[in-house]
Design a protein around this motif. Structure first.
Motif, PDB file in Angstrom:
ATOM      1  N   LEU A  60      -8.811   6.880   2.987  1.00  0.00           N
ATOM      2  CA  LEU A  60      -7.618   6.258   2.421  1.00  0.00           C
ATOM      3  C   LEU A  60      -6.398   6.709   3.201  1.00  0.00           C
ATOM      4  CD1 LEU A  60      -6.287   4.550   0.194  1.00  0.00           C
ATOM      5  CD2 LEU A  60      -6.219   6.622  -1.227  1.00  0.00           C
ATOM      6  N   ASN A  61      -5.780   5.778   3.938  1.00  0.00           N
ATOM      7  CA  ASN A  61      -4.556   6.069   4.684  1.00  0.00           C
ATOM      8  C   ASN A  61      -3.357   5.568   3.881  1.00  0.00           C
ATOM      9  OD1 ASN A  61      -6.275   6.935   6.665  1.00  0.00           O
ATOM     10  ND2 ASN A  61      -5.329   5.746   8.308  1.00  0.00           N
ATOM     11  N   VAL A  62      -2.485   6.492   3.478  1.00  0.00           N
ATOM     12  CA  VAL A  62      -1.305   6.106   2.702  1.00  0.00           C
ATOM     13  C   VAL A  62      -0.056   6.294   3.553  1.00  0.00           C
ATOM     14  CG1 VAL A  62      -2.407   6.627   0.502  1.00  0.00           C
ATOM     15  CG2 VAL A  62      -1.092   8.396   1.661  1.00  0.00           C
ATOM     16  N   SER A  63       0.857   5.338   3.443  1.00  0.00           N
ATOM     17  CA  SER A  63       2.082   5.389   4.249  1.00  0.00           C
ATOM     18  C   SER A  63       3.128   4.487   3.623  1.00  0.00           C
ATOM     19  CB  SER A  63       1.788   4.936   5.689  1.00  0.00           C
ATOM     20  OG  SER A  63       2.992   4.850   6.436  1.00  0.00           O
ATOM     21  N   ASN A  64       4.407   4.867   3.804  1.00  0.00           N
ATOM     22  CA  ASN A  64       5.502   3.995   3.380  1.00  0.00           C
ATOM     23  C   ASN A  64       5.799   2.928   4.426  1.00  0.00           C
ATOM     24  OD1 ASN A  64       5.990   5.222   0.901  1.00  0.00           O
ATOM     25  ND2 ASN A  64       7.278   6.786   1.815  1.00  0.00           N
ATOM     26  N   PHE A  65       5.128   3.025   5.569  1.00  0.00           N
ATOM     27  CA  PHE A  65       5.306   2.045   6.630  1.00  0.00           C
ATOM     28  C   PHE A  65       4.042   1.197   6.753  1.00  0.00           C
ATOM     29  CE2 PHE A  65       7.833   5.803   7.597  1.00  0.00           C
ATOM     30  CZ  PHE A  65       9.094   5.239   7.719  1.00  0.00           C
ATOM     31  N   ARG A  66       4.210  -0.060   7.109  1.00  0.00           N
ATOM     32  CA  ARG A  66       3.083  -0.995   7.154  1.00  0.00           C
ATOM     33  C   ARG A  66       2.280  -0.770   8.446  1.00  0.00           C
ATOM     34  NH1 ARG A  66       4.003  -7.018   5.127  1.00  0.00           N
ATOM     35  NH2 ARG A  66       4.505  -5.730   3.330  1.00  0.00           N
ATOM     36  N   GLU A  67       1.122  -0.180   8.304  1.00  0.00           N
ATOM     37  CA  GLU A  67       0.263   0.111   9.451  1.00  0.00           C
ATOM     38  C   GLU A  67      -0.491  -1.139   9.867  1.00  0.00           C
ATOM     39  OE1 GLU A  67      -3.207   3.372  10.705  1.00  0.00           O
ATOM     40  OE2 GLU A  67      -2.292   3.411   8.712  1.00  0.00           O
ATOM     41  N   ASP A  68      -0.654  -1.317  11.177  1.00  0.00           N
ATOM     42  CA  ASP A  68      -1.363  -2.472  11.704  1.00  0.00           C
ATOM     43  C   ASP A  68      -2.850  -2.382  11.352  1.00  0.00           C
ATOM     44  OD1 ASP A  68      -3.030  -3.848  13.963  1.00  0.00           O
ATOM     45  OD2 ASP A  68      -1.043  -4.739  14.107  1.00  0.00           O
ATOM     46  N   MET A  69      -3.336  -3.396  10.645  1.00  0.00           N
ATOM     47  CA  MET A  69      -4.726  -3.359  10.199  1.00  0.00           C
ATOM     48  C   MET A  69      -5.715  -3.416  11.343  1.00  0.00           C
ATOM     49  SD  MET A  69      -5.525  -5.315   6.693  1.00  0.00           S
ATOM     50  CE  MET A  69      -7.086  -4.432   6.706  1.00  0.00           C
ATOM     51  N   ILE A  70      -5.432  -4.284  12.310  1.00  0.00           N
ATOM     52  CA  ILE A  70      -6.372  -4.465  13.424  1.00  0.00           C
ATOM     53  C   ILE A  70      -6.454  -3.197  14.251  1.00  0.00           C
ATOM     54  CG2 ILE A  70      -6.979  -5.902  15.391  1.00  0.00           C
ATOM     55  CD1 ILE A  70      -6.974  -7.365  12.692  1.00  0.00           C
ATOM     56  N   ALA A  71      -5.280  -2.641  14.598  1.00  0.00           N
ATOM     57  CA  ALA A  71      -5.253  -1.430  15.433  1.00  0.00           C
ATOM     58  C   ALA A  71      -5.895  -0.246  14.713  1.00  0.00           C
ATOM     59  CB  ALA A  71      -3.815  -1.101  15.818  1.00  0.00           C
ATOM     60  N   SER A  72      -5.731  -0.166  13.395  1.00  0.00           N
ATOM     61  CA  SER A  72      -6.267   0.966  12.641  1.00  0.00           C
ATOM     62  C   SER A  72      -7.734   0.780  12.279  1.00  0.00           C
ATOM     63  CB  SER A  72      -5.457   1.172  11.360  1.00  0.00           C
ATOM     64  OG  SER A  72      -5.628   0.072  10.489  1.00  0.00           O
ATOM     65  N   ARG A  73      -8.252  -0.453  12.505  1.00  0.00           N
ATOM     66  CA  ARG A  73      -9.644  -0.787  12.204  1.00  0.00           C
ATOM     67  C   ARG A  73      -9.964  -0.548  10.724  1.00  0.00           C
ATOM     68  NH1 ARG A  73     -13.469   1.527  16.933  1.00  0.00           N
ATOM     69  NH2 ARG A  73     -14.840  -0.059  16.036  1.00  0.00           N
ATOM     70  N   ALA A  74      -9.016  -0.925   9.878  1.00  0.00           N
ATOM     71  CA  ALA A  74      -9.196  -0.784   8.437  1.00  0.00           C
ATOM     72  C   ALA A  74      -9.995  -1.961   7.890  1.00  0.00           C
ATOM     73  CB  ALA A  74      -7.847  -0.690   7.744  1.00  0.00           C
ATOM     74  N   ASP A  75     -10.697  -1.722   6.806  1.00  0.00           N
ATOM     75  CA  ASP A  75     -11.461  -2.782   6.143  1.00  0.00           C
ATOM     76  C   ASP A  75     -10.575  -3.583   5.195  1.00  0.00           C
ATOM     77  OD1 ASP A  75     -14.363  -2.162   6.980  1.00  0.00           O
ATOM     78  OD2 ASP A  75     -13.670  -0.220   6.232  1.00  0.00           O
ATOM     79  N   LEU A  76      -9.701  -2.883   4.485  1.00  0.00           N
ATOM     80  CA  LEU A  76      -8.840  -3.514   3.493  1.00  0.00           C
ATOM     81  C   LEU A  76      -7.483  -2.824   3.496  1.00  0.00           C
ATOM     82  CD1 LEU A  76     -11.243  -3.692   0.399  1.00  0.00           C
ATOM     83  CD2 LEU A  76     -10.405  -5.660   1.671  1.00  0.00           C
ATOM     84  N   ALA A  77      -6.470  -3.541   3.021  1.00  0.00           N
ATOM     85  CA  ALA A  77      -5.157  -2.934   2.809  1.00  0.00           C
ATOM     86  C   ALA A  77      -4.583  -3.467   1.507  1.00  0.00           C
ATOM     87  CB  ALA A  77      -4.218  -3.238   3.970  1.00  0.00           C
ATOM     88  N   ILE A  78      -3.945  -2.569   0.764  1.00  0.00           N
ATOM     89  CA  ILE A  78      -3.180  -2.970  -0.415  1.00  0.00           C
ATOM     90  C   ILE A  78      -1.733  -3.091   0.042  1.00  0.00           C
ATOM     91  CG2 ILE A  78      -2.480  -2.331  -2.751  1.00  0.00           C
ATOM     92  CD1 ILE A  78      -5.051  -0.604  -2.861  1.00  0.00           C
ATOM     93  N   ARG A  79      -1.146  -4.257  -0.179  1.00  0.00           N
ATOM     94  CA  ARG A  79       0.213  -4.502   0.306  1.00  0.00           C
ATOM     95  C   ARG A  79       1.088  -5.003  -0.836  1.00  0.00           C
ATOM     96  NH1 ARG A  79      -0.537  -5.730   6.062  1.00  0.00           N
ATOM     97  NH2 ARG A  79      -1.236  -3.741   6.906  1.00  0.00           N
ATOM     98  N   VAL A  80       2.367  -4.659  -0.741  1.00  0.00           N
ATOM     99  CA  VAL A  80       3.349  -5.115  -1.724  1.00  0.00           C
ATOM    100  C   VAL A  80       4.323  -6.053  -1.035  1.00  0.00           C
ATOM    101  CG1 VAL A  80       5.192  -4.428  -3.306  1.00  0.00           C
ATOM    102  CG2 VAL A  80       3.135  -3.006  -3.085  1.00  0.00           C
ATOM    103  N   GLY A  81       4.540  -7.214  -1.633  1.00  0.00           N
ATOM    104  CA  GLY A  81       5.469  -8.181  -1.067  1.00  0.00           C
ATOM    105  C   GLY A  81       4.750  -9.286  -0.325  1.00  0.00           C
ATOM    106  N   PRO A  82       5.476 -10.328   0.076  1.00  0.00           N
ATOM    107  CA  PRO A  82       4.889 -11.474   0.788  1.00  0.00           C
ATOM    108  C   PRO A  82       4.194 -11.032   2.066  1.00  0.00           C
ATOM    109  CG  PRO A  82       7.145 -11.930   0.125  1.00  0.00           C
ATOM    110  CD  PRO A  82       6.922 -10.469  -0.127  1.00  0.00           C
ATOM    111  N   GLN A  83       3.112 -11.725   2.404  1.00  0.00           N
ATOM    112  CA  GLN A  83       2.311 -11.388   3.576  1.00  0.00           C
ATOM    113  C   GLN A  83       2.368 -12.522   4.591  1.00  0.00           C
ATOM    114  OE1 GLN A  83       0.783  -8.204   3.707  1.00  0.00           O
ATOM    115  NE2 GLN A  83       2.199  -8.098   1.985  1.00  0.00           N
TER     116      GLN A  83
END
Length: 295
Positions: free
Chosen positions: A124-147
């Motif tokens: 679980l990577n937590v951050s106040n900044f929006r990390e790039d999903m592709i670069a981080s090779r994450a499976d899922l992200a929880i996001r707040v606000g329009p995407q």
């Protein structure tokens, strides 16, 4: 298409006849024959001698078979391994999430999730900044606000509201918009400009001068509790403090913007069984929360 045809060719050689090969690849004999014709046309040579007794390799066919058989077998094994990886609940799962949400109201969710699914290796990577999903090779992200990112698939889960709050000890609180504009306030970097909507649908926008600003909502909330002023905070952060009487809502007829919560993942990636189960468990958890408005 050529890769599929090469596999048909390899199966034909190993089966010894078109009919047995057709059974193994779940095709008709005519389809297998057309696949072989297409492959031979593409390569510009005959690969198999065909007869009622079966098939045999030509000299050129022998070369292609020697080169391709091991590669096709290795590819089939890797695809099988991938399928098992995607469909197994045992294995890694990487999730990105905003700090205040992940470390706040979602804290019990993570605890219950890993207890329920102990074979899932959660990162679980937590951050106040929006990390790039592709670069981080994450499976899922929880996001707040329009995407807006079209390279991501997204599922809207619902929303929270934002409220004006102050310390319970404050007694000189504003009762109208004019006095609110001049009252001491604390803001986060994300919510510096206050948009308010009344219960009657009236909307106003404040370009307010705040006494204190932070990039962390927990700092904002701590300053509010210390009596430094009014802040606009998500209901998910303040609902319990409001219930316990440590905070009070200011001008309850007015609310700030809603905060939409999304689950997102790379557009071209298939969700693993682990990601799918986290999605369903998170939806179930959020549906049970008083501070969340589920779809």
């Amino acid at each position: 298409m050529m890769l599929d045809n090469l596999k048909v060719f390899v199966v034909c050689v190993q089966a010894g006849s078109l009919s047995r090969a057709a059974t193994q690849v779940d095709m008709t004999v005519a389809t297998v024959s057309r696949r072989l014709d297409s492959l031979e046309d593409a390569l510009g040579c005959q690969l198999l001698n065909r007869s009622p007794r079966g098939v045999s390799l030509t000299a050129r066919g022998e070369i292609y078979y020697t080169e391709c058989a091991e590669l096709i077998a290795a590819l089939d094994q890797r695809l099988l391994n991938l399928d098992q990886t995607l469909n197994s609940l045992a294995g890694p799962l990487k999730v990105l999430a905003p700090t205040n949400l992940a470390c706040g109201v979602l804290a019990p969710f993570w605890r219950d999730f890993i207890q329920r699914y102990p074979e899932i290796q959660l990162t679980l990577n937590v951050s106040n900044f929006r990390e790039d999903m592709i670069a981080s090779r994450a499976d899922l992200a929880i996001r707040v606000g329009p995407q807006p990112d079209s390279g991501l698939r997204q599922k809207k889960l619902g929303h929270t509201t934002t409220l004006l709050v102050a310390a319970a000890s404050k007694t000189d609180l504003p009762l109208d918009l004019t006095s609110l504009e001049h009252y001491p306030s604390i803001a986060s970097n994300l919510i510096q400009q206050w948009h308010l909507t009344s219960g009657q649908g009236e909307t106003v926008k404040f370009n307010k001068q705040h006494q204190h600003i932070s990039d962390d909502l927990n700092v904002v909330m701590n300053l509010v509790q210390a009596g430094a002023g009014i802040a606009m905070l998500p209901s998910s952060m303040v609902y319990q403090l409001l219930e316990e009487g440590e905070l009070q809502q200011v001008m309850p007829d007015w609310q700030g913007p809603i905060r939409e919560v999304y689950l997102v993942w790379p557009h071209k990636h298939s969700l693993s069984a682990r990601a799918r189960v986290l999605q369903s468990e998170l939806i179930r958890f959020l549906q049970q929360q008083s501070w969340f408005n589920s779809l």
